[in-house]
Design a protein around this motif. Structure first.
Motif, short mmCIF file in Angstrom:
data_model
loop_
_atom_site.label_atom_id
_atom_site.label_comp_id
_atom_site.label_asym_id
_atom_site.label_seq_id
_atom_site.Cartn_x
_atom_site.Cartn_y
_atom_site.Cartn_z
N SER A 80 -94.39 52.57 46.93
CA SER A 80 -94.38 51.87 48.21
C SER A 80 -94.61 50.38 48.00
CB SER A 80 -95.46 52.43 49.14
OG SER A 80 -95.59 51.61 50.29
N MET A 81 -93.81 49.56 48.64
CA MET A 81 -93.95 48.11 48.51
C MET A 81 -94.92 47.53 49.55
SD MET A 81 -92.21 47.78 45.93
CE MET A 81 -90.71 47.95 44.97
N ASP A 82 -95.48 48.39 50.39
CA ASP A 82 -96.43 47.89 51.39
C ASP A 82 -97.67 48.78 51.51
OD1 ASP A 82 -95.07 50.01 52.58
OD2 ASP A 82 -93.85 48.68 53.82
N GLY A 83 -97.97 49.50 50.44
CA GLY A 83 -99.24 50.22 50.37
C GLY A 83 -99.31 51.56 51.06
N ALA A 84 -98.20 52.11 51.52
CA ALA A 84 -98.22 53.38 52.24
C ALA A 84 -98.47 54.55 51.28
CB ALA A 84 -96.91 53.60 52.98
N ASP A 85 -99.11 55.59 51.80
CA ASP A 85 -99.34 56.82 51.04
C ASP A 85 -98.05 57.64 51.06
OD1 ASP A 85 -100.15 59.21 49.93
OD2 ASP A 85 -101.46 59.78 51.60
N LEU A 86 -97.44 57.81 49.89
CA LEU A 86 -96.17 58.53 49.79
C LEU A 86 -96.34 59.82 48.99
CD1 LEU A 86 -93.72 55.60 48.93
CD2 LEU A 86 -94.26 56.55 51.18
N VAL B 98 -90.81 70.85 42.07
CA VAL B 98 -92.00 70.10 41.64
C VAL B 98 -92.35 69.11 42.74
CG1 VAL B 98 -90.63 68.34 40.43
CG2 VAL B 98 -92.98 68.77 39.70
N CYS B 99 -93.63 68.72 42.82
CA CYS B 99 -94.02 67.73 43.83
C CYS B 99 -95.25 66.97 43.39
CB CYS B 99 -94.27 68.39 45.19
SG CYS B 99 -95.72 69.45 45.25
N ASP B 100 -95.46 65.84 44.02
CA ASP B 100 -96.66 65.02 43.83
C ASP B 100 -97.16 64.65 45.23
OD1 ASP B 100 -98.62 63.12 43.39
OD2 ASP B 100 -97.49 62.01 41.88
N GLU B 101 -98.29 65.21 45.62
CA GLU B 101 -98.86 64.98 46.95
C GLU B 101 -100.16 64.18 46.87
OE1 GLU B 101 -99.02 69.13 48.22
OE2 GLU B 101 -97.39 68.69 49.64
N GLY B 102 -100.33 63.43 45.81
CA GLY B 102 -101.54 62.64 45.64
C GLY B 102 -101.66 61.56 46.71
N ALA B 103 -102.89 61.20 47.05
CA ALA B 103 -103.15 60.16 48.06
C ALA B 103 -103.00 58.79 47.40
CB ALA B 103 -104.54 60.34 48.65
N SER B 104 -101.77 58.33 47.32
CA SER B 104 -101.50 57.08 46.62
C SER B 104 -100.21 56.47 47.14
CB SER B 104 -101.36 57.36 45.11
OG SER B 104 -100.95 56.22 44.40
N ASN B 105 -100.00 55.19 46.85
CA ASN B 105 -98.78 54.52 47.27
C ASN B 105 -97.65 54.73 46.26
OD1 ASN B 105 -99.92 52.83 45.27
ND2 ASN B 105 -98.88 51.05 46.10
N ASN B 106 -97.88 55.59 45.26
CA ASN B 106 -96.82 55.91 44.31
C ASN B 106 -96.89 57.39 43.97
OD1 ASN B 106 -98.41 56.25 41.62
ND2 ASN B 106 -99.21 54.37 42.55
N ALA B 107 -95.79 57.92 43.50
CA ALA B 107 -95.74 59.33 43.11
C ALA B 107 -94.74 59.48 41.96
CB ALA B 107 -95.31 60.20 44.30
#
Length: 227
Positions: free
Chosen positions: A168-174, A187-196
């Motif tokens: 994310s270029m604006d800090g959103a949780d993706l 497969v998935c990445d559901e981490g609380a972060s602006n990148n995955a």
């Protein structure tokens, strides 16, 4: 500086993982693609640089980006679901080498060492190979707020480890999900972060659905890239 080194070490360690959640995965060893991992590292350093007004972090990010081959994805279908949300709390950033150098100079102030380094990186950025044919494929877009989805159909080759990352270029949780043609979650990445980030081994040469979910209350601008 220690924090910057920690960020880089954490990313390199993370590159050996398939993703935070994986289903039906092969036990074959994954060989991480250097372009994908370098992009991840550069964007993490850039985030750190902006959050901490660190000229050195921005310059390190810019130097990495100068060496990364990257091309815009072709023949990928995209669909967006959702509605607009609140106004983004921060400006959307464009992590281009020259922009990072410019902002690094502002953070550096009168620091002669940082300014000299910035001058050297600026020279590299002007003759950068970024965008060269054969590099990582990427797409820039946005995802609607409050759980909105942006979906790509991306072709991956059988027997070749596929890597997908989004930032994310604006800090959103993706969150990031990969589905096969039968709607099976691979497969998935559901981490609380602006990148995955995820990686998997395709069992067929076929389009897979790359789904990016935005958990923020505002539309999230992102860049997604694959090896």
């Amino acid at each position: 500086m220690k924090k910057i080194i920690f960020v880089m070490a954490a990313l390199m360690a993370g590159s050996m993982m398939f993703g935070q959640t994986a289903l039906n995965q092969t036990k074959k060893e994954v060989k991480a693609d250097p372009n994908v991992q370098n992009l991840r590292m550069a964007y993490e350093l850039a985030d750190y640089g902006y959050e901490n007004k660190s000229a050195s972090a921005l310059l390190q990010a810019a130097e990495i980006l100068c060496q990364v081959s990257k091309k815009e994805a072709e023949n990928v279908k995209v669909k967006q679901d959702g509605t607009s949300g609140d106004k983004a709390p921060a400006e959307t950033k464009s992590y281009k080498s020259m922009d990072l150098v410019k902002d690094a100079k502002a953070f550096a102030g009168k620091d002669k060492t940082m300014l000299a380094w910035a001058k050297e990186v600026e020279k590299k950025a002007k003759v950068s190979t970024r965008g060269a044919t054969g590099g990582s494929a990427y797409a820039s877009n946005f995802a609607y707020a409050n759980g909105g989805y942006t979906t790509y159909e991306w072709l991956f080759d059988k027997g070749r480890v596929a890597e997908v990352a989004v930032h994310s270029m604006d800090g959103a949780d993706l969150d990031l999900y990969i589905f096969d043609e039968n709607d099976n979650l691979i497969v998935c990445d559901e981490g609380a972060s602006n990148n995955a980030y995820v990686s998997f081994l395709p069992y067929l040469t076929t389009p897979f659905r790359v789904v990016i979910k935005n958990n923020a209350r505002y539309n999230a601008t992102f860049e997604v890239y694959t090896n």
